[in-house]
Design a protein around this motif. Sequence first.
Motif, PDB file in Angstrom:
ATOM      1  N   PRO A 159       0.797  -1.231   0.000  1.00  0.00           N
ATOM      2  CA  PRO A 159       0.000   0.000   0.000  1.00  0.00           C
ATOM      3  C   PRO A 159       0.831   1.283   0.000  1.00  0.00           C
ATOM      4  CG  PRO A 159      -0.512  -1.395   1.924  1.00  0.00           C
ATOM      5  CD  PRO A 159       0.416  -2.165   1.059  1.00  0.00           C
ATOM      6  N   ASP A 160       2.004   1.268   0.627  1.00  0.00           N
ATOM      7  CA  ASP A 160       2.804   2.484   0.643  1.00  0.00           C
ATOM      8  C   ASP A 160       3.824   2.543  -0.505  1.00  0.00           C
ATOM      9  OD1 ASP A 160       1.512   3.841   2.709  1.00  0.00           O
ATOM     10  OD2 ASP A 160       2.592   2.691   4.232  1.00  0.00           O
ATOM     11  N   ARG A 161       3.522   1.875  -1.586  1.00  0.00           N
ATOM     12  CA  ARG A 161       4.291   1.992  -2.845  1.00  0.00           C
ATOM     13  C   ARG A 161       5.790   1.739  -2.661  1.00  0.00           C
ATOM     14  NH1 ARG A 161       0.720   5.563  -1.196  1.00  0.00           N
ATOM     15  NH2 ARG A 161       2.551   6.365  -0.139  1.00  0.00           N
ATOM     16  N   TYR A 162       6.641   2.772  -2.763  1.00  0.00           N
ATOM     17  CA  TYR A 162       8.089   2.559  -2.627  1.00  0.00           C
ATOM     18  C   TYR A 162       8.589   2.963  -1.237  1.00  0.00           C
ATOM     19  CZ  TYR A 162       8.142   1.967  -7.689  1.00  0.00           C
ATOM     20  OH  TYR A 162       7.924   1.516  -8.972  1.00  0.00           O
ATOM     21  N   GLU A 163       7.658   3.308  -0.341  1.00  0.00           N
ATOM     22  CA  GLU A 163       8.057   3.910   0.938  1.00  0.00           C
ATOM     23  C   GLU A 163       8.236   2.846   2.029  1.00  0.00           C
ATOM     24  OE1 GLU A 163       5.128   6.979   1.571  1.00  0.00           O
ATOM     25  OE2 GLU A 163       5.730   8.063  -0.232  1.00  0.00           O
ATOM     26  N   TYR A 164       9.287   2.059   1.904  1.00  0.00           N
ATOM     27  CA  TYR A 164       9.558   0.994   2.871  1.00  0.00           C
ATOM     28  C   TYR A 164      11.009   1.038   3.343  1.00  0.00           C
ATOM     29  CZ  TYR A 164       4.915  -0.595   2.191  1.00  0.00           C
ATOM     30  OH  TYR A 164       3.551  -0.620   2.198  1.00  0.00           O
ATOM     31  N   ASN A 165      11.260   0.386   4.459  1.00  0.00           N
ATOM     32  CA  ASN A 165      12.632   0.282   4.951  1.00  0.00           C
ATOM     33  C   ASN A 165      13.354  -0.850   4.218  1.00  0.00           C
ATOM     34  OD1 ASN A 165      12.632   2.358   6.875  1.00  0.00           O
ATOM     35  ND2 ASN A 165      11.495   1.063   8.309  1.00  0.00           N
ATOM     36  N   TYR A 166      14.614  -0.627   3.884  1.00  0.00           N
ATOM     37  CA  TYR A 166      15.391  -1.659   3.204  1.00  0.00           C
ATOM     38  C   TYR A 166      15.703  -2.792   4.164  1.00  0.00           C
ATOM     39  CZ  TYR A 166      15.508   1.118  -0.888  1.00  0.00           C
ATOM     40  OH  TYR A 166      15.097   1.799  -2.002  1.00  0.00           O
ATOM     41  N   GLU A 167      15.714  -3.986   3.605  1.00  0.00           N
ATOM     42  CA  GLU A 167      15.975  -5.155   4.422  1.00  0.00           C
ATOM     43  C   GLU A 167      17.095  -5.945   3.753  1.00  0.00           C
ATOM     44  OE1 GLU A 167      13.803  -9.286   5.427  1.00  0.00           O
ATOM     45  OE2 GLU A 167      12.511  -7.675   4.672  1.00  0.00           O
ATOM     46  N   LYS A 168      18.066  -6.348   4.561  1.00  0.00           N
ATOM     47  CA  LYS A 168      19.179  -7.142   4.027  1.00  0.00           C
ATOM     48  C   LYS A 168      18.798  -8.614   4.072  1.00  0.00           C
ATOM     49  CE  LYS A 168      24.105  -7.946   4.703  1.00  0.00           C
ATOM     50  NZ  LYS A 168      25.301  -7.629   5.480  1.00  0.00           N
ATOM     51  N   SER A 169      18.862  -9.291   2.929  1.00  0.00           N
ATOM     52  CA  SER A 169      18.532 -10.715   2.907  1.00  0.00           C
ATOM     53  C   SER A 169      19.362 -11.368   1.804  1.00  0.00           C
ATOM     54  CB  SER A 169      17.039 -10.885   2.656  1.00  0.00           C
ATOM     55  OG  SER A 169      16.714 -10.306   1.404  1.00  0.00           O
ATOM     56  N   THR A 170      18.899 -12.469   1.259  1.00  0.00           N
ATOM     57  CA  THR A 170      19.599 -13.085   0.123  1.00  0.00           C
ATOM     58  C   THR A 170      18.604 -13.258  -1.015  1.00  0.00           C
ATOM     59  OG1 THR A 170      19.054 -15.300   0.848  1.00  0.00           O
ATOM     60  CG2 THR A 170      21.178 -14.417   1.591  1.00  0.00           C
ATOM     61  N   VAL A 171      19.140 -13.533  -2.198  1.00  0.00           N
ATOM     62  CA  VAL A 171      18.257 -13.759  -3.358  1.00  0.00           C
ATOM     63  C   VAL A 171      17.305 -14.917  -3.056  1.00  0.00           C
ATOM     64  CG1 VAL A 171      18.252 -14.553  -5.766  1.00  0.00           C
ATOM     65  CG2 VAL A 171      19.825 -12.737  -5.046  1.00  0.00           C
ATOM     66  N   TYR A 172      17.775 -15.876  -2.312  1.00  0.00           N
ATOM     67  CA  TYR A 172      16.956 -17.026  -1.936  1.00  0.00           C
ATOM     68  C   TYR A 172      15.635 -16.599  -1.276  1.00  0.00           C
ATOM     69  CZ  TYR A 172      15.559 -21.340   0.352  1.00  0.00           C
ATOM     70  OH  TYR A 172      14.835 -22.416   0.786  1.00  0.00           O
ATOM     71  N   ASP A 173      15.676 -15.422  -0.599  1.00  0.00           N
ATOM     72  CA  ASP A 173      14.489 -14.938   0.121  1.00  0.00           C
ATOM     73  C   ASP A 173      13.517 -14.143  -0.745  1.00  0.00           C
ATOM     74  OD1 ASP A 173      15.231 -15.921   2.649  1.00  0.00           O
ATOM     75  OD2 ASP A 173      16.718 -14.312   2.807  1.00  0.00           O
ATOM     76  N   ILE A 174      13.864 -13.943  -2.009  1.00  0.00           N
ATOM     77  CA  ILE A 174      12.990 -13.086  -2.834  1.00  0.00           C
ATOM     78  C   ILE A 174      11.840 -13.921  -3.412  1.00  0.00           C
ATOM     79  CG2 ILE A 174      12.921 -11.357  -4.680  1.00  0.00           C
ATOM     80  CD1 ILE A 174      15.803 -10.715  -4.147  1.00  0.00           C
ATOM     81  N   LYS A 175      11.010 -14.406  -2.509  1.00  0.00           N
ATOM     82  CA  LYS A 175       9.880 -15.252  -2.927  1.00  0.00           C
ATOM     83  C   LYS A 175       8.712 -14.366  -3.351  1.00  0.00           C
ATOM     84  CE  LYS A 175      11.501 -19.319  -0.807  1.00  0.00           C
ATOM     85  NZ  LYS A 175      12.835 -19.047  -0.510  1.00  0.00           N
ATOM     86  N   LYS A 176       8.665 -13.147  -2.794  1.00  0.00           N
ATOM     87  CA  LYS A 176       7.647 -12.176  -3.211  1.00  0.00           C
ATOM     88  C   LYS A 176       8.356 -11.036  -3.920  1.00  0.00           C
ATOM     89  CE  LYS A 176       4.177 -12.966   0.283  1.00  0.00           C
ATOM     90  NZ  LYS A 176       3.768 -12.551   1.624  1.00  0.00           N
ATOM     91  N   SER A 177       7.629 -10.363  -4.815  1.00  0.00           N
ATOM     92  CA  SER A 177       8.268  -9.364  -5.677  1.00  0.00           C
ATOM     93  C   SER A 177       8.881  -8.213  -4.894  1.00  0.00           C
ATOM     94  CB  SER A 177       7.248  -8.801  -6.645  1.00  0.00           C
ATOM     95  OG  SER A 177       6.923  -9.795  -7.564  1.00  0.00           O
ATOM     96  N   VAL A 178      10.029  -7.779  -5.383  1.00  0.00           N
ATOM     97  CA  VAL A 178      10.706  -6.619  -4.807  1.00  0.00           C
ATOM     98  C   VAL A 178      10.913  -5.584  -5.903  1.00  0.00           C
ATOM     99  CG1 VAL A 178      11.863  -7.994  -3.050  1.00  0.00           C
ATOM    100  CG2 VAL A 178      13.040  -7.547  -5.217  1.00  0.00           C
ATOM    101  N   HIS A 179      11.090  -4.340  -5.476  1.00  0.00           N
ATOM    102  CA  HIS A 179      11.290  -3.262  -6.436  1.00  0.00           C
ATOM    103  C   HIS A 179      12.724  -3.243  -6.950  1.00  0.00           C
ATOM    104  CE1 HIS A 179       7.494  -1.199  -6.276  1.00  0.00           C
ATOM    105  NE2 HIS A 179       7.529  -1.036  -4.963  1.00  0.00           N
ATOM    106  N   THR A 180      12.912  -2.556  -8.061  1.00  0.00           N
ATOM    107  CA  THR A 180      14.260  -2.209  -8.519  1.00  0.00           C
ATOM    108  C   THR A 180      14.441  -0.711  -8.269  1.00  0.00           C
ATOM    109  OG1 THR A 180      13.917  -1.484 -10.808  1.00  0.00           O
ATOM    110  CG2 THR A 180      13.871  -3.857 -10.390  1.00  0.00           C
ATOM    111  N   PRO A 181      15.672  -0.175  -8.177  1.00  0.00           N
ATOM    112  CA  PRO A 181      16.928  -0.903  -8.258  1.00  0.00           C
ATOM    113  C   PRO A 181      17.049  -1.928  -7.116  1.00  0.00           C
ATOM    114  CG  PRO A 181      17.276   1.493  -8.234  1.00  0.00           C
ATOM    115  CD  PRO A 181      15.855   1.264  -7.961  1.00  0.00           C
ATOM    116  N   LEU A 182      17.418  -3.154  -7.488  1.00  0.00           N
ATOM    117  CA  LEU A 182      17.685  -4.178  -6.483  1.00  0.00           C
ATOM    118  C   LEU A 182      19.202  -4.297  -6.385  1.00  0.00           C
ATOM    119  CD1 LEU A 182      16.820  -6.481  -4.569  1.00  0.00           C
ATOM    120  CD2 LEU A 182      16.938  -8.008  -6.554  1.00  0.00           C
ATOM    121  N   THR A 183      19.744  -3.950  -5.228  1.00  0.00           N
ATOM    122  CA  THR A 183      21.197  -3.966  -5.040  1.00  0.00           C
ATOM    123  C   THR A 183      21.615  -5.302  -4.437  1.00  0.00           C
ATOM    124  OG1 THR A 183      21.242  -1.586  -4.874  1.00  0.00           O
ATOM    125  CG2 THR A 183      23.115  -2.742  -3.919  1.00  0.00           C
TER     126      THR A 183
END
Length: 650
Positions: A159-183
């Motif tokens: 709901p808050d579009r791009y307004e979220y806190n960044y979270e450090k994880s691994t590619v393995y955890d990207i089971k739900k869509s994430v925005h780009t730029p994805l660093t």
Amino acid sequence: MLSWFTKNEVNEEIYSQDKNVKCQIILDSGRISYAVYKNEKLVIKPSSLGFLIYGEKPLGENLKLIRSQRKKHQEIVELPWGENKYIDNNYVESAYYFAEKKYPNRIFTLRVRVFNNAVAFRYEIPPQPKFSQITIKDELTEFNIPLNTVAWKIPAYQPDRYEYNYEKSTVYDIKKSVHTPLTLKTPNGVYVAIHEAALYNYGAMTLKLNEKNILKSDITPLSDNTKAHIQLPFQTPWRLIMLADSAIELTTNQVMYVLNDPPAQDFSWVKTLKFIGIWWAMYVGEWTWAPGDRHGATTEHAKEYIDAAVRLGVSGVLIEGWNDGWEGDWLDNGINNKFTVATPDFDLEEVARYAKIRDIEIVGHHETVGFIDNYEKQIEQAYNYYAAKNVHYIKSGYASSKMLINGRREYHHSQFGVNHYQRTIELAAKKHICLDIHEPIKGTGIERTWPNLLTREGARGQEYEGGALSPSHACYLPYTRLLAGGMDYTSGIFDIENSVKRLATTLARQLAYFVTIYSGMQMAADRPFIYEKRFPDVFRFIADVPTSFSKTIPLAGEVGEYYIVARQDRDSNDWYIGGITDEFSRRINLHLDFLSEGTYEADIYSDSDEAHYRDNPFGILITKKRVERTNTLDLYIAPGGGFAIKLKKL
Ligand code: NOJ
Ligand code: CA
């Protein structure tokens, strides 16, 4: 028809001009894939390409190569404003013209550009018999990167579009869509950011693992569950893979801009802007957007702010809540917003007249609350209304979880949203209006073509202070969100211990943001009385710092931990340095060897030894020194702190 140069198998390598980056293009058993290497280290393993199209066979199978073409390009691109005046556009390009071996024998081109610090490619589909109007079901672009790659992510479709806190994880955890730029940081130590450039008439690309556990494009859907309706010829946005050996080097990547077209028209009228505004007073509960006893946008307040802007040495004043429609809970009532009708206590004509005499730019405001039908009905008159009164800057807003149009609800970053924002940018360009878009679509470098789009929000900004921002947030931005361009972070809030909105910052850090977070429209976001009565000597830095630079040199940092950057003023030989840290203090030995010969007068605003974002935010030291390029500066950054330096060439 088969011709003698048709190939059924391809395995080609495209090297960047400095040979450090390599892209491999493979055609095998009728399918294409690509792989990416940095210094011969494998970064992206062979990854498939193609599309699913409604009512058609998948595009990307049974292919043969008809022809390919390679060229080398060298160019220096000049930008009218920004972090750097000149950027290199040096690449080796290969275009591959593919055709299906079987009926329906469709054709398309894959265009690949290999830069010294990036790989970019796009699909180009020409019109062809019985294949001209198509609906994309899925784009099959994969980014096959090891699952144990580190990823710094924010979630998409929230709901808050791009307004979220960044979270450090691994590619393995990207089971739900994430925005780009994805660093990302690969196990072999390469820093990567996956993003896109030149996003037009298409859904924004998000990323998630597919059923084979490979990271894949997930194009933002429309409400009819399709990804995009397109008319051929069509070219997709560039799929962009930025590459670097360190986090700090990644932040120098500006390839996104050169993948966009040159300016679409004459933009010599565009000027970057520093402004204050009738704004934070609403966030701390002193004033309201809606009319009433504490209405912020009155003629009187606007004139007071115009006078304050003159005294403070900033060139603009934003006025929010001046128009009809803010009564009640404005987040629910956006349908009522009238963009050409002022509240009875606000006289735009008079305010604009006064601003003109005092040589101050008014920043108008359009909060759509996502009610796009309401906005689109009025937009032409609304822009004319402002333009006629000499208002050349508009901050627009889309504060809703989705956009509402003819009863449909669409994602901001869907094809519909992308096209809506584009209409506003092009219309504004026609009327010589510059934009600061809040709740925007992400930046994909279109500011090169449309430099009247001076900035956008598109990440959690200081409005989230008062509990929802930690000091590490702003230390993520340079390595993530800011790879997509400038941001209106609404910096410079000095009333740190306000009981309604307590900030997680030191005072010096608020100055640092004017250097660490670039924005073509830079807001000094606090109320002017705070600047003038409480901290006039600290405000000096904000008055001095430019909004356009000729050169940017990132000096040191790590994702989410700290960031130090130096920028040279566009219009002088002066330099500005900013540095911020997370919740941990740091001692920095700053080498000034990027300066040219000669003496500089340094104004240094730094945290005192006792400063701390939690219990001593106002601990600041302001010192003056003469320095040269052979000197180093020994600086302390407090927990949640920062520093800002002006270096004036003598
Ligand atoms: C959200 C924006 O980010 C903020 O700056 C603005 O004041 C409100 N919407 C109201 O338009
Ligand atoms: Ca916002």
